[in-house]
Design an enzyme around this catalytic site. Structure first.
Site, short mmCIF file in Angstrom:
data_model
loop_
_atom_site.label_atom_id
_atom_site.label_comp_id
_atom_site.label_asym_id
_atom_site.label_seq_id
_atom_site.Cartn_x
_atom_site.Cartn_y
_atom_site.Cartn_z
N THR A 134 -52.41 -24.67 -26.97
CA THR A 134 -52.21 -26.13 -27.01
C THR A 134 -52.40 -26.66 -28.41
OG1 THR A 134 -52.88 -26.39 -24.73
CG2 THR A 134 -53.16 -28.31 -26.12
N THR A 172 -56.78 -22.35 -24.95
CA THR A 172 -58.11 -22.38 -24.32
C THR A 172 -58.18 -21.52 -23.05
OG1 THR A 172 -57.53 -24.31 -22.98
CG2 THR A 172 -58.58 -24.74 -25.11
N ASP A 173 -57.01 -21.25 -22.43
CA ASP A 173 -57.05 -20.70 -21.07
C ASP A 173 -57.60 -19.28 -20.97
OD1 ASP A 173 -56.28 -23.04 -19.93
OD2 ASP A 173 -54.17 -22.53 -19.71
C1 SIN Z 1 -54.67 -24.68 -23.88
O1 SIN Z 1 -54.64 -24.19 -24.99
O2 SIN Z 1 -55.52 -25.59 -23.61
C2 SIN Z 1 -53.75 -24.30 -22.76
C3 SIN Z 1 -52.63 -23.42 -23.15
C4 SIN Z 1 -53.10 -22.08 -23.64
O3 SIN Z 1 -54.14 -21.58 -23.21
O4 SIN Z 1 -52.37 -21.50 -24.47
#
Ligand code: SIN
Length: 328
Positions: free
Chosen positions: A20, A99-100
């Site tokens: 993200t 984050t995932d």
């Molecule tokens: C995020 O980064 O919050 C979601 C998408 C990802 O993990 O690449």
């Protein structure tokens, strides 16, 4: 491809993997309807001042939504980290990441590299196109950690908090402060570019090329099954059907202190008797499995199911486990 900015005697290398933080939405008011992994890591550094005396080097290792993280990218990332960490003038590394699955990447790098210099993963909960993106401040804070003398090990910096790569977990779907370190607590905080550490840095060790070499071999297939009300042995039986890539390991995401529905447990024990390596990891967000006499299935202590899966893959590749967090 690498890109340098600013000038100084020490370098901090920023490796981009997507997420993200590099995401783009059609409108600045949209914080969720974006496509991850669109903006080049060199562009994420635009407008961010390097810490004093530090030259930034940007390198794009991958450009993906981290839900799609894979063994190939992890290997490549570990290899690029090892390459840069070996340069005497490199003070540390920052990795921009979604984050995932960030906690899985952090745990993998911790176990494979246990770097004696800082490797700092950072991220964002809002895309780069947001009216008020959180990525630039997170990158700035991560750069502060990566250039702090004495910093070491794999850490994650998000919303001003420094987490150990061993303990960190994503705990919120939407808030900017989306990570926690469970019972261990954070390593510290970044405040106006200054690191305030409240416990020891994660473990660092001299580079061991054998660990990196081991992960370059084909990875064994390890799956996760969850124990829940109404569980059965059906998924384990299906996983054991003949396949081009036979199952080598199984993590059972257990209830509470390592308990498993009796039907699933019977299937897991039978599979273990047949040679499958089985590990229990609690699905509780906090705490560890306290082993009891008579446990038929090995437990993964405080590791979450996703980290236990990484640990089991590494074990099957012959990478010995590191001691657990010192937490102090
Ligand atoms: C995020 O980064 O919050 C979601 C998408 C990802 O993990 O690449």
């Amino acid at each position: 491809m690498t890109h340098s900015s600013s000038s100084g005697t020490r370098r901090v290398v920023v490796l981009g993997t997507g997420g993200t933080i590099a995401g783009k939405a059609a409108s600045s008011g949209d914080n969720i309807g974006y496509t991850a992994g669109q903006v080049a890591v060199a562009d994420l550094l635009g407008g961010i001042e390097a810490p004093a005396g530090v030259t930034l080097v940007a390198e794009q290792v991958a450009q993906l939504d981290s839900k799609d993280m894979d063994a190939h990218t992890w290997r490549e990332l570990a290899a690029r980290c090892a390459h840069w960490l070996a340069q005497p003038d490199v003070a540390g590394i920052v990795i921009t990441h979604g984050t995932d699955t960030l906690e899985e990447t952090a745990f993998f790098l911790h176990d494979v590299l246990a770097p004696a210099k800082p490797v700092v993963l950072t991220c964002a909960m809002r895309p780069a196109t947001a009216l008020s993106p959180d990525g630039p401040q997170n990158v700035r804070d991560a750069l502060a950690v990566a250039s702090t003398p004495g910093a070491q090990g794999v850490t994650v910096v998000c919303a001003g908090t420094i987490h150990s790569g061993l303990d960190v977990q994503k705990v919120h779907t939407y808030r900017l402060d989306a990570f926690a370190s469970g019972d261990a607590g954070p390593v510290g905080y970044v405040e106006e570019g200054e690191v305030r550490r409240v416990r020891a840095w994660p473990q660092g060790a001299p580079f061991d090329a054998a660990r990196l070499e081991a992960v370059s071999k084909p990875w064994p297939r390890v799956e996760i099954v969850m124990s829940h009300a109404g569980a059965s042995g059906a998924i384990v039986e299906a996983l054991l059907l003949p396949s081009a890539e036979p199952l080598r390991g199984l993590v059972v995401a257990t209830t509470g202190n390592g308990t498993v529905h009796h039907a699933l447990e019977a299937a897991a024990l039978k599979a273990q008797d047949g040679g499958l390596v089985v590990l229990r990891a609690t699905r509780c967000a906090n705490g560890r499995i306290l082993p009891k006499p008579g446990d038929g299935l090995r437990d993964a202590g405080a590791l979450t199911p996703v980290k236990a899966r990484v640990a089991l893959v590494l074990e099957l590749l012959g990478v010995a486990a590191l001691p657990e967090s010192e937490g102090g």
